[in-house]
Design an enzyme around this catalytic site. Structure first.
Site, PDB file in Angstrom:
ATOM      1  N   PRO A  11      -4.520  -2.528  -2.795  1.00 27.59           N
ATOM      2  CA  PRO A  11      -5.282  -3.779  -2.278  1.00 27.59           C
ATOM      3  C   PRO A  11      -4.375  -5.007  -2.310  1.00 27.59           C
ATOM      4  CG  PRO A  11      -5.555  -3.229  -4.710  1.00 27.59           C
ATOM      5  CD  PRO A  11      -4.239  -2.487  -4.198  1.00 27.59           C
ATOM      6  N   GLU A  12      -4.324  -5.648  -1.210  1.00 26.60           N
ATOM      7  CA  GLU A  12      -3.696  -7.054  -1.115  1.00 26.60           C
ATOM      8  C   GLU A  12      -5.198  -7.938  -0.797  1.00 26.60           C
ATOM      9  OE1 GLU A  12      -0.269  -7.474   1.363  1.00 26.60           O
ATOM     10  OE2 GLU A  12       0.019  -5.046   1.028  1.00 26.60           O
TER      11      GLU A  12
END
Length: 286
Positions: free
Chosen positions: A2-3
């Site tokens: 997850p960015e």
DNA sequence: ACCTACCTGTTT
DNA sequence: AAACAGGTAGGT
């Protein structure tokens, strides 16, 4: 996983289903993923707001009685964390670490499930002042790149103390800009036509402006497309993103550049695999 | 400004 | 068997 785009997509997918519900109970299957105040503290509290800061996902938990304590529940998914909703109670599976039952007044309960293969993800619970004031315990984070105030001027200021850092390392540094990770750093540098090896202090004004524009445009487009699913990432309802179809360099080493057809290069930079086109992103000789 | 550790699973 | 994977904290 997850960015910023993935965390924002998870937040948007969860928000309408968790806000307004109260915590029935918390089942902590893996105690080591939970930090700060204990999980029992949030029983009976109501989720009144979700928020995101960089790659951190936050939920404000308000007491029903004025005398009670409010909390921020802060979630970081790290590499392989998943935060999903289930209509039915879900038995703990191999990589299930936290299960939270949320109750609506008129709605049936719903379960918020945290799973994480590598167990790097963390839940942190902090007593809170107000829903408008994010917890001070978050690490030092740079500006939010999707806020209107983010632009060339602010980026230049953020980079100014790091002139000897290469651009890849600079974009990965959460204190310089919040929310960029390994995929989007490479994609942003390609869109900027800047080599990841360039030093932050070497950019002229036009290059800084290009970089700031690319930070915004790449992240905005990725949010629009609900993030990048390479392997693990899904939103709160197990839906994949689709930005993986738009990747220009990440994961494409040896394949022809989608702009100029020269082979995409890959090497380790700032400790992370880094992909770029040597023609579109001219820089230092290797 | 770098390195390693933290974990498990997948790929080379 | 070894390298690698979306991230960061903590050490030097």
């Amino acid at each position: 996983m997850p960015e910023l785009p993935e965390v924002e997509t998870v937040r948007r997918s969860l928000d309408p289903f968790v806000v307004g519900r109260s915590v029935n109970r918390v089942i902590l299957d893996t105690p080591s993923v939970w930090c700060g105040a204990g999980p029992d503290a949030i029983a009976g509290l109501t989720v009144t707001r979700s928020a995101r800061r960089g790659k951190y996902l936050l939920f404000f938990l308000a007491p029903t009685h004025a005398a009670g304590t409010a909390y921020w529940l802060v979630v970081h998914l790290r590499m392989t964390g998943r935060l999903t909703l289930q209509d039915a109670p879900e038995p703990a599976r191999k990589h299930t670490h936290v299960r939270i039952e949320l109750d609506g007044e008129t709605m049936p309960p719903i379960w918020l499930i945290f799973q994480d293969t590598r167990r790097f993800g963390r839940f942190s619970l902090y007593p809170a002042q107000s829903a408008d004031q994010l917890p001070a315990a978050l690490p030092r984070l740079g500006p939010e790149p999707l806020e209107p105030s983010f632009g060339a001027e602010l980026l230049a200021r953020q980079l100014s103390g790091h002139s000897r850092l290469n651009l890849k390392a600079a974009l990965l540094n959460q204190a310089i800009v919040a929310g960029i990770g390994n995929i989007y750093a490479d994609e942003i540098l390609f869109a900027s036509r800047l080599s990841p090896q360039r030093l932050a202090g070497s950019l002229d004004d036009a290059e800084t402006a290009r970089l700031a524009d690319a930070v915004r445009s790449v992240l905005l487009r990725a949010v629009d497309l609900c993030g990048t699913t390479l392997k693990d990432y899904v939103d709160g309802w197990n839906r994949k993103g689709s930005f993986q179809h738009c990747l220009m360099v990440y994961g494409r080493s040896g394949q022809p550049c989608r702009r100029c057809s020269l082979a995409v290069q890959k090497k380790k930079l700032a400790g992370r695999s880094t992909h770029w086109c040597p023609a579109c992103q001219p820089g230092l000789p290797d």
